[in-house]
Design a protein around this motif. Structure first.
Motif, PDB file in Angstrom:
ATOM      1  N   GLN A 116      72.285  85.380  -8.757  1.00 48.79           N
ATOM      2  CA  GLN A 116      71.437  86.301  -8.008  1.00 48.79           C
ATOM      3  C   GLN A 116      72.046  86.684  -6.660  1.00 48.79           C
ATOM      4  O   GLN A 116      71.803  87.788  -6.172  1.00 48.79           O
ATOM      5  N   ASP A 117      72.864  85.791  -6.089  1.00 49.20           N
ATOM      6  CA  ASP A 117      73.622  86.170  -4.893  1.00 49.20           C
ATOM      7  C   ASP A 117      74.587  87.311  -5.206  1.00 49.20           C
ATOM      8  O   ASP A 117      74.693  88.288  -4.454  1.00 49.20           O
ATOM      9  N   LYS A 118      75.286  87.211  -6.332  1.00 47.35           N
ATOM     10  CA  LYS A 118      76.250  88.246  -6.721  1.00 47.35           C
ATOM     11  C   LYS A 118      75.567  89.577  -7.010  1.00 47.35           C
ATOM     12  O   LYS A 118      76.161  90.642  -6.816  1.00 47.35           O
ATOM     13  N   LEU A 119      74.312  89.512  -7.466  1.00 47.81           N
ATOM     14  CA  LEU A 119      73.556  90.738  -7.723  1.00 47.81           C
ATOM     15  C   LEU A 119      73.012  91.364  -6.437  1.00 47.81           C
ATOM     16  O   LEU A 119      72.441  92.452  -6.465  1.00 47.81           O
ATOM     17  N   GLY A 120      73.176  90.653  -5.318  1.00 50.43           N
ATOM     18  CA  GLY A 120      72.728  91.175  -4.033  1.00 50.43           C
ATOM     19  C   GLY A 120      71.238  91.066  -3.793  1.00 50.43           C
ATOM     20  O   GLY A 120      70.690  91.793  -2.964  1.00 50.43           O
ATOM     21  N   ILE A 121      70.570  90.154  -4.505  1.00 46.52           N
ATOM     22  CA  ILE A 121      69.130  89.952  -4.310  1.00 46.52           C
ATOM     23  C   ILE A 121      68.936  89.007  -3.132  1.00 46.52           C
ATOM     24  O   ILE A 121      69.407  87.864  -3.155  1.00 46.52           O
ATOM     25  N   GLY A 122      68.269  89.449  -2.094  1.00 47.36           N
ATOM     26  CA  GLY A 122      68.058  88.626  -0.903  1.00 47.36           C
ATOM     27  C   GLY A 122      67.340  87.330  -1.231  1.00 47.36           C
ATOM     28  O   GLY A 122      66.450  87.306  -2.096  1.00 47.36           O
ATOM     29  N   ARG A 123      67.689  86.252  -0.529  1.00 47.05           N
ATOM     30  CA  ARG A 123      67.147  84.938  -0.889  1.00 47.05           C
ATOM     31  C   ARG A 123      65.645  84.848  -0.705  1.00 47.05           C
ATOM     32  O   ARG A 123      64.964  84.074  -1.376  1.00 47.05           O
ATOM     33  N   THR A 124      65.077  85.664   0.181  1.00 49.58           N
ATOM     34  CA  THR A 124      63.618  85.651   0.371  1.00 49.58           C
ATOM     35  C   THR A 124      62.942  86.867  -0.263  1.00 49.58           C
ATOM     36  O   THR A 124      61.749  87.077  -0.059  1.00 49.58           O
ATOM     37  N   ALA A 125      63.694  87.656  -1.041  1.00 55.19           N
ATOM     38  CA  ALA A 125      63.120  88.843  -1.689  1.00 55.19           C
ATOM     39  C   ALA A 125      62.064  88.435  -2.707  1.00 55.19           C
ATOM     40  O   ALA A 125      62.217  87.418  -3.404  1.00 55.19           O
ATOM     41  N   PRO A 126      60.960  89.189  -2.825  1.00 51.85           N
ATOM     42  CA  PRO A 126      59.897  88.823  -3.770  1.00 51.85           C
ATOM     43  C   PRO A 126      60.386  88.703  -5.201  1.00 51.85           C
ATOM     44  O   PRO A 126      59.844  87.904  -5.971  1.00 51.85           O
ATOM     45  N   GLU A 127      61.401  89.488  -5.588  1.00 51.22           N
ATOM     46  CA  GLU A 127      61.892  89.466  -6.971  1.00 51.22           C
ATOM     47  C   GLU A 127      62.956  88.385  -7.207  1.00 51.22           C
ATOM     48  O   GLU A 127      63.506  88.296  -8.301  1.00 51.22           O
TER      49      GLU A 127
END
Length: 323
Positions: free
Chosen positions: A106-117
């Motif tokens: 999920q880091d590689k996908l660029g999803i922020g660590r506190t993002a709701p998704e």
């Protein structure tokens, strides 16, 4: 000093009363976190000022052993008080290896660590043990194949699923339930609710039955016909008396249904939800992580027996106060 979490499933009075805090806005106080997770670290008083426990431990690492110093977070566990007014989502937690892989992905996908998704908020697994502060109910692990088949047999709309259970087992039937079109979900849950609506309204439906909790969610809590409710028809419904507990390891599907408890777990907030919930649902990931083995729930008892449980009673309800 701990930190509250205001999820919609929480109650309005138990945790505020426990921690001596007013709640004039009637916010739902679902959880009270006591630990050093970066999302909500507890506070400590240093020279008259409040400081994050997480920051304090990073500075004072002499209080940690070598294993703790090597961990992702300086405190290896997280403790919570939960007040379950409305049922939680059916959910599952990853192993350590699965959490590591999911976090990096999920880091590689660029999803922020506190993002709701975001599903993986840290690299840790999340084995957890709970002890009931008041009588608690939960869904825990898959029931035996024979039990599930007997439940399905009560409903005409479940005929094909019952046949599939007998031929292919729990995993195939569960995945079919979770992936069927919403119109079929509505049909299945509609039959369950219609059959049990009247006895539920008259308080004649046994709480040991998953149908009780399906009706409670649909009729009282207005969850709608969420496919997560179908999962309960395949799971064990467990009652935990005050002072007793249960352990839930990686891969075991579970959901707290009612009651107040204290939980201790590894320092993680990795929750993979199926539903019903308004929070992020990651059904494909949950199906990948779930352990489809039949489970016989093991209730944990205090070593000293029930007489070792210190209980303060007010109006017939156990109450506890944090010091």
């Amino acid at each position: 000093m701990g930190k509250p979490r205001h999820y919609a499933w929480g109650g309005e009075s138990f945790i505020p009363s426990l921690i001596g805090r007013d709640n004039p806005g009637n916010k739902p106080f679902a959880e009270w976190w006591l630990g050093a997770h970066p999302d909500d670290s507890s506070l400590v008083v240093v020279d008259g000022n409040h400081q994050s426990l997480l920051d304090w431990l990073k500075i004072h690492n002499e209080v940690q052993d070598e294993e703790e110093r090597q961990g992702e977070f300086p405190l290896p566990f997280l403790m919570k008080i939960l007040d379950v007014e409305h049922m939680l989502a059916i959910q599952v937690h990853p192993t350590k290896a699965q959490a590591e892989e999911g976090f990096i992905r999920q880091d590689k996908l660029g999803i922020g660590r506190t993002a709701p998704e975001r599903t993986y908020r840290d690299r840790n697994d999340k084995p957890e043990m709970m002890v009931a502060l008041t009588p608690c109910w939960l869904a825990h692990g898959f029931a035996t194949r024979a039990t599930i088949i007997s439940r399905f047999a009560l409903y005409a709309t479940f005929n094909q699923l019952s046949d599939q259970m007998q031929l292919f087992g729990i995993e195939a039937a569960f995945e079919r339930l979770m992936k069927m079109p919403q119109c079929q979900v509505n049909e299945l849950l509609g039959e369950v609710v219609d059959i049990h609506r009247y006895p539920y309204s008259r308080c004649e439906l046994n709480q040991q039955l998953p149908e009780y909790w399906v009706c409670r969610a649909v009729l009282d809590q207005r969850s709608g016909y969420d496919r997560g409710l179908l999962a309960m028809l395949m799971m064990n419904i467990v009652h935990i008396p005050v002072g007793q507990g249960i352990y839930q390891g990686a891969g075991v599907p579970h959901a707290y249904l009612a009651g107040q408890n204290i939980e201790i777990m590894s320092n993680s907030d990795n929750v993979v939800r199926i539903g019903p919930t308004k929070l992020h649902v990651d059904l494909d990931e949950a199906l990948r992580l779930i352990d489809y083995q039949e489970v016989v729930p093991k209730i944990l008892h205090p070593e000293g027996g029930q007489e070792s449980i210190r209980q303060y009673s007010h109006g017939g309800t156990a109450a506890f106060r944090l010091q």
